[in-house]
Design a protein around this motif. Structure first.
Motif, PDB file in Angstrom:
ATOM      1  N   ALA A  30       0.435   8.662 -13.315  1.00 42.61           N
ATOM      2  CA  ALA A  30      -0.263   8.228 -12.105  1.00 42.61           C
ATOM      3  C   ALA A  30      -1.628   8.892 -11.978  1.00 42.61           C
ATOM      4  N   THR A  45       0.800  -1.222   0.000  1.00 44.09           N
ATOM      5  CA  THR A  45       0.000   0.000   0.000  1.00 44.09           C
ATOM      6  C   THR A  45       0.833   1.271   0.000  1.00 44.09           C
ATOM      7  N   THR A  90      -1.674   6.204  -7.740  1.00 44.79           N
ATOM      8  CA  THR A  90      -1.720   4.886  -8.377  1.00 44.79           C
ATOM      9  C   THR A  90      -0.954   5.007  -9.690  1.00 44.79           C
ATOM     10  N   ARG A 129       0.417   1.435  -5.594  1.00 46.78           N
ATOM     11  CA  ARG A 129      -0.425   2.397  -4.875  1.00 46.78           C
ATOM     12  C   ARG A 129       0.310   2.864  -3.622  1.00 46.78           C
ATOM     13  N   LYS A 160      -2.435  -0.895 -13.806  1.00 44.45           N
ATOM     14  CA  LYS A 160      -1.442  -0.461 -12.825  1.00 44.45           C
ATOM     15  C   LYS A 160      -0.035  -0.801 -13.313  1.00 44.45           C
TER      16      LYS A 160
END
Length: 346
Positions: free
Chosen positions: A181, A69, A199, A215, A208
């Motif tokens: 992003a 994360t 992201t 992220r 992604k």
């Protein structure tokens, strides 16, 4: 955090392995690190806590990072997120309990200071202001690829074509130093921007980016979120931005807030005057725990809580596999009648 918080963080760091064994019991020590799945103590290896310093390795004992994360902090931050504590004073009390220290006289407690430095918050605001509006960008194409077509009135979403990416150990030597992003503004209840979620995206796949940590969030996150729509007396909350935007496809007028993780969802600050809270649950143990903790807090404040369960992993999975009409029909079964008329597509 203030002097008292800094002192407690230092005491926790001196006993870092015992902290990990208590709060992250599903992990294990490997060399100079404690490895576990996340701050909610799920099994895995994404989160690592430094237990010892080594020559040539930056960072202090007790510092942690979640490679999945991008979240990071010290042991006080970890305890707050692990226990779902939104207020600094509650976190300090929990740390004192763990350290077997006396509880501080409440009269001596001042206002809760920000855990994030002002510079970090300012950097988040600068990044958002430097980013482009969403329409016509790779970020919009990425969201549309995930079935998120209705993106009007989404001022919290922007696009940066060349956002700095700091590689971590899991990336190896091939990670880019920057990539396009999706940038999401994190705000507090008053609308003040306190952070951003980044992201990183791959222009070739419109997905992604192929990095270990696509992220990452920065700023003051605990209790705040990415918001869509103005809250009156009803709001829907959940973890991920894409989860909440999926609900928006079927309920375009429903106010939404994405807390960004299960730990942050448990600590989400609820606006005054809220009458009903819809909780969009993710289909995993961490999501269950977050929903339970936030439901208890909301219920204690006299707020009606209605939990929305996805059929698959999350509501973005439901949207892509069932379609918007079927998703809307499932939501109509759970919504209060007045909310179904008020928020769902006709």
């Amino acid at each position: 955090m203030g002097e008292d918080a800094s002192e407690l963080a230092g005491r926790l760091a001196r006993d870092a392995e015992r902290v990990c064994r208590h709060y992250l019991s599903n992990g294990r020590r490997e060399g100079a690190y404690w490895l576990v799945g996340d701050v909610q103590n799920q099994p895995g290896r994404s989160l690592y806590v430094r237990l010892a310093t080594r020559t040539g390795v930056a960072g202090g004992v007790g510092k942690w990072t979640d490679a999945a994360t991008g979240e990071h902090g010290d042991l006080l931050d970890l305890i707050a997120m692990n226990q779902g504590l939104a207020r600094l004073r509650d976190t300090l009390d929990e740390a004192r309990r763990f350290l077997a220290l006396p509880r501080e006289d409440k009269a001596k407690l001042g206002a809760d200071p920000l855990r994030a430095t002002p510079g970090t918050i300012l950097a988040a605001r600068r990044l958002f202001s430097m980013s482009r509006p969403l329409p016509g960008t790779l970020a919009e194409a990425y969201l549309r690829r995930r079935g998120l077509i209705d993106l009007g009135q989404c001022a919290a979403l922007r696009f940066h074509p060349h956002c700095y990416y700091r590689p971590i150990r899991a990336d190896g030597c091939d990670a880019p130093s920057a990539a396009p992003a999706l940038i999401c503004a994190v705000t507090d209840l008053g609308g003040r921007q306190t952070g951003v979620l980044r992201t990183w995206l791959n222009p070739r796949t419109v997905d992604k980016a192929q990095v270990a940590s696509p992220r990452r969030a920065m700023g003051e996150l605990l209790g705040d979120g990415v918001r869509f729509g103005r809250v009156d007396d009803v709001v829907a909350a959940g973890e991920g931005v894409e989860t909440l935007l999926s609900l928006r496809q079927a309920a375009p007028r429903l106010p939404l807030v994405a807390a960004l993780s299960s730990a942050h969802l448990a600590a989400l600050r609820l606006p005054p005057g809220l009458r009903r809270l819809y909780l969009a649950r993710d289909n995993d143990p961490a999501g269950d725990l977050a929903v339970m903790r936030l439901s208890e807090r909301a219920g204690g404040a006299g707020i009606e809580v209605i939990v929305l369960d996805p059929m698959f992993g999350d509501f973005n999975d439901d949207l892509r596999r069932l379609g918007v009409q079927a998703l809307g029909a499932r939501l109509a079964e759970r919504f209060a009648l007045d909310d179904a008329r008020r928020f769902l597509r006709a």
